[in-house]
Scaffold this motif. Structure first.
Motif, mmCIF file in Angstrom:
data_model
loop_
_atom_site.group_PDB
_atom_site.id
_atom_site.type_symbol
_atom_site.label_atom_id
_atom_site.label_comp_id
_atom_site.label_asym_id
_atom_site.label_seq_id
_atom_site.Cartn_x
_atom_site.Cartn_y
_atom_site.Cartn_z
ATOM 1 N N PHE A 165 -6.838 -43.700 -11.852
ATOM 2 C CA PHE A 165 -6.411 -42.723 -10.848
ATOM 3 C C PHE A 165 -6.485 -43.305 -9.446
ATOM 4 N N ARG A 166 -7.466 -44.157 -9.200
ATOM 5 C CA ARG A 166 -7.531 -44.779 -7.877
ATOM 6 C C ARG A 166 -6.328 -45.680 -7.636
ATOM 7 N N ILE A 167 -5.845 -46.298 -8.704
ATOM 8 C CA ILE A 167 -4.705 -47.205 -8.581
ATOM 9 C C ILE A 167 -3.408 -46.439 -8.344
ATOM 10 N N VAL A 168 -3.260 -45.276 -8.990
ATOM 11 C CA VAL A 168 -1.975 -44.573 -8.962
ATOM 12 C C VAL A 168 -1.929 -43.453 -7.931
ATOM 13 N N ILE A 169 -2.875 -43.415 -6.998
ATOM 14 C CA ILE A 169 -2.833 -42.378 -5.968
ATOM 15 C C ILE A 169 -1.520 -42.393 -5.179
ATOM 16 N N PRO A 170 -0.982 -43.571 -4.763
ATOM 17 C CA PRO A 170 0.289 -43.552 -4.014
ATOM 18 C C PRO A 170 1.436 -42.868 -4.753
ATOM 19 N N PRO A 171 1.717 -43.222 -6.030
ATOM 20 C CA PRO A 171 2.780 -42.480 -6.721
ATOM 21 C C PRO A 171 2.439 -41.015 -6.973
ATOM 22 N N LEU A 172 1.142 -40.704 -7.162
ATOM 23 C CA LEU A 172 0.750 -39.306 -7.321
ATOM 24 C C LEU A 172 1.008 -38.525 -6.038
ATOM 25 N N THR A 173 0.870 -39.195 -4.901
ATOM 26 C CA THR A 173 1.191 -38.555 -3.631
ATOM 27 C C THR A 173 2.652 -38.145 -3.591
#
Length: 246
Positions: A165-173
């Motif tokens: 989840f820390r890695i994919v925060i930008p696409p989750l944004t």
């Protein structure tokens, strides 16, 4: 071009001006109150749909990386199903079609059906991002968790998912911002959110410029706040050693 912003202080029922732009309550309200209430509906639908998408998307992301091939195929089927059907069509399916096969849905409020449609649609996209985040981690992370005596679910919960989840925060944004924008499809089933307000109030008053400019700004502000909040979260939980980390 002559703009008239005073109509926002008019009562929606009588068209008469209301002092202070806020009506006495009850069924009587001004156009300003109507717009703010619609904004509340947009935010509520967006937040609830995001929660649904995050929970289901996390499970789908796990399923896509599971060693059991049938679980992995289920995750893939879910992703392809909800990702390849237009969102508006999915809203209509939840509202018009599924209640015929699942009678209990007939008593479910249309707003809940829209939240489910939007949440399931977005869960397929979030699932792909969670899968990508898990796959970027070294395979030794999983084996290390299992070697410490954890079960596979515990390894996902305590080792893999927190880092993924820390890695994919930008696409989750981006997906969080998209949910705010995609919530506009709720107008198709008469949910009183911003898009529905803009269409109906515009037809009633013919003040399309004065209506769509504030509505556009409210969508922008909502998405911008989501973006800034996600940036703050990303800065606080960034994995040391990644680009920009201290």
């Amino acid at each position: 071009m002559s703009w008239d912003w005073q109509f926002y202080c008019n009562d929606t029922a009588t068209g008469e001006a209301v002092a202070g732009c806020f009506g006495p309550g009850g069924k009587e309200q001004t156009y300003l109150q109507w717009m703010l209430n619609a904004w509340g509906w947009t935010l509520t639908i967006s937040v609830l749909a995001l929660l649904v998408a995050l929970v289901i998307g996390s499970f789908i992301g796990i399923a896509r990386t599971a060693p059991n091939r049938w679980v992995a195929r289920f995750g893939e089927a879910w992703t392809e199903l909800f990702r390849n059907i237009p969102l508006l069509v999915q809203v209509f399916l939840w509202y018009h079609v599924l209640p015929a096969f699942i009678p209990v849905l007939k008593s479910v409020p249309s707003s809940v059906l829209v939240v489910l449609a939007l949440g399931f649609f977005t869960s397929a996209r979030i699932g792909e991002q969670v899968k990508a985040g898990i796959k970027t981690l070294p395979t030794g992370q999983r084996y290390a968790g299992l070697a410490m005596g954890m079960t596979l679910p515990q390894t996902y919960r305590f080792v893999l998912l927190p880092m993924a989840f820390r890695i994919v925060i930008p696409p989750l944004t981006s997906e969080s911002m998209n949910i705010v924008k995609n919530s506009a499809v709720a107008f198709a089933v008469s949910i009183p959110e911003l898009a529905q307000f803009a269409q109906q109030a515009g037809e009633e008053t013919s003040h399309f410029e004065e209506i769509f400019i504030p509505v556009t700004l409210l969508y922008f502000v909502s998405a911008f706040v989501v973006n800034r909040a996600a940036k703050l979260i990303e800065a606080r939980v960034r994995i040391p050693g990644q680009s920009g980390a201290k």
